[in-house]
Write a protein that holds these residues in place. Structure first.
Motif, PDB file in Angstrom:
ATOM      1  N   LEU A   1      26.266 -44.724-121.277  1.00  0.00           N
ATOM      2  CA  LEU A   1      26.391 -45.864-120.379  1.00  0.00           C
ATOM      3  C   LEU A   1      25.562 -47.020-120.939  1.00  0.00           C
ATOM      4  O   LEU A   1      24.419 -46.814-121.357  1.00  0.00           O
TER       5      LEU A   1
ATOM      6  N   ARG B   1      32.298 -40.829-125.133  1.00  0.00           N
ATOM      7  CA  ARG B   1      32.766 -41.978-124.365  1.00  0.00           C
ATOM      8  C   ARG B   1      31.626 -42.997-124.354  1.00  0.00           C
ATOM      9  O   ARG B   1      30.454 -42.626-124.233  1.00  0.00           O
TER      10      ARG B   1
ATOM     11  N   ASP C   1      28.082 -36.424-124.510  1.00  0.00           N
ATOM     12  CA  ASP C   1      29.443 -36.620-124.005  1.00  0.00           C
ATOM     13  C   ASP C   1      29.720 -38.073-123.652  1.00  0.00           C
ATOM     14  O   ASP C   1      30.823 -38.572-123.872  1.00  0.00           O
ATOM     15  N   THR C   2      28.713 -38.767-123.072  1.00  0.00           N
ATOM     16  CA  THR C   2      28.942 -40.114-122.538  1.00  0.00           C
ATOM     17  C   THR C   2      27.713 -40.983-122.764  1.00  0.00           C
ATOM     18  O   THR C   2      26.576 -40.511-122.691  1.00  0.00           O
TER      19      THR C   2
ATOM     20  N   CYS D   1      33.624 -45.002-112.457  1.00  0.00           N
ATOM     21  CA  CYS D   1      33.862 -44.048-113.539  1.00  0.00           C
ATOM     22  C   CYS D   1      33.236 -42.723-113.133  1.00  0.00           C
ATOM     23  O   CYS D   1      32.334 -42.684-112.292  1.00  0.00           O
ATOM     24  N   ARG D   2      33.725 -41.643-113.711  1.00  0.00           N
ATOM     25  CA  ARG D   2      33.172 -40.322-113.431  1.00  0.00           C
ATOM     26  C   ARG D   2      32.381 -39.853-114.643  1.00  0.00           C
ATOM     27  O   ARG D   2      32.891 -39.829-115.766  1.00  0.00           O
ATOM     28  N   VAL D   3      31.137 -39.491-114.392  1.00  0.00           N
ATOM     29  CA  VAL D   3      30.225 -39.052-115.449  1.00  0.00           C
ATOM     30  C   VAL D   3      29.482 -37.828-114.943  1.00  0.00           C
ATOM     31  O   VAL D   3      28.926 -37.844-113.834  1.00  0.00           O
TER      32      VAL D   3
ATOM     33  N   CYS E   1      24.597 -37.179-120.958  1.00  0.00           N
ATOM     34  CA  CYS E   1      24.876 -38.613-120.962  1.00  0.00           C
ATOM     35  C   CYS E   1      23.555 -39.338-121.187  1.00  0.00           C
ATOM     36  O   CYS E   1      22.499 -38.892-120.711  1.00  0.00           O
TER      37      CYS E   1
END
Length: 255
Positions: A52, A74, A49-50, A96-98, A27
């Motif tokens: 923020l 995401r 993957d993510t 949120c789950r990260v 992330c």
């Protein structure tokens, strides 16, 4: 175990890279530039993957189109149409789950009106606060009011003292020089400035800080301190904590 490392970008930005040893997924926080992110991921054999996002400024979002096209991650951030490719819009009180961790979202307007921060509890707790809270300082008020920023900083100051503070810029030296002017007899600030200078002499980041440390050295978290108020009163009103904050912020803008 979640590890966090900085990816330097532009002249003084940090894009924070979050990873776990047991997974190739990663992330990043506030990718203003895609190229250094791609290089770091490829060097470490990771896939994105993510993402923020804390706010809409281009030096925090400019890398989104290329990273989205390449990795289809995401993208979690504030509900603002100026931010490209959001897949999850979050605001104050959301979670949120990260990377297997729960992140709490706090609205922290001031620098911008859409600004949010991401916090995850654990050992230690982690705070990704963009341009709201810096080591020794806080963000400029481009869209919000002094009252909003002061309130936002108080929200962050209420988190656990051991929280690691991952700000988005390497502004520590300049911030602590101002902090010394605001509190010339604060020995903690003197020591922090010397430590920051040693780190920068070897091109090492001065971040993360901790909230406990910021409460000792950051004038914008110390607006109720009598000595600081006495010094700041030479530059404006210090009748209340909010007034002291507004005076300090205006003084810092021209410091």
């Amino acid at each position: 175990m979640l590890s966090v490392t900085p990816i330097p970008a532009f002249s003084d930005n940090y894009i924070w890279l979050l990873r776990q040893d047991t997974s190739p997924e990663a992330c990043v926080v506030d990718p203003g530039d895609a190229e250094p992110v791609i290089r770091a991921l490829e060097q470490e054999g990771l896939t994105l993957d993510t993402i923020l996002v804390t706010h809409h400024h281009h030096d925090h979002t400019g890398g989104l189109p290329e990273l989205i096209d390449r990795y289809s991650p995401r993208v979690i951030g504030p509900d603002n149409p100026r931010i490209t490719g959001l897949t999850e819009r979050v605001g104050d009180g959301d979670t949120c789950r990260v990377m297997g961790r729960r992140f709490d979202v706090f609205a922290v307007p001031g620098h911008t009106l859409d600004h949010i921060a991401f916090f995850t509890a654990g050992i230690p707790p982690l705070l990704f606060c963009g341009d709201t809270l810096f080591c020794g300082g806080c963000g400029r008020l481009f869209e919000g009011s002094p009252e909003q920023m002061h309130r936002s900083l108080q929200v962050l100051a209420g988190l656990p003292d051991e929280t690691l503070v991952f700000a988005a810029h390497e502004y520590t030296l300049a911030n602590l020089r101002f902090a010394q002017a605001a509190e010339p007899h604060n020995s903690d600030t003197v020591e922090a400035l010397a430590a920051a200078q040693r780190a920068r002499d070897f091109d090492k980041p001065t971040l993360p800080s901790t909230l406990a440390r910021e409460k000792r050295i950051n004038p914008f978290l110390r607006c109720n301190d009598p000595e600081l108020r006495a010094v700041a009163s030479q530059h404006g009103s210090t009748d209340t904590d909010q007034a002291t904050f507004a005076t300090l912020r205006a003084w810092k803008d021209s410091f």
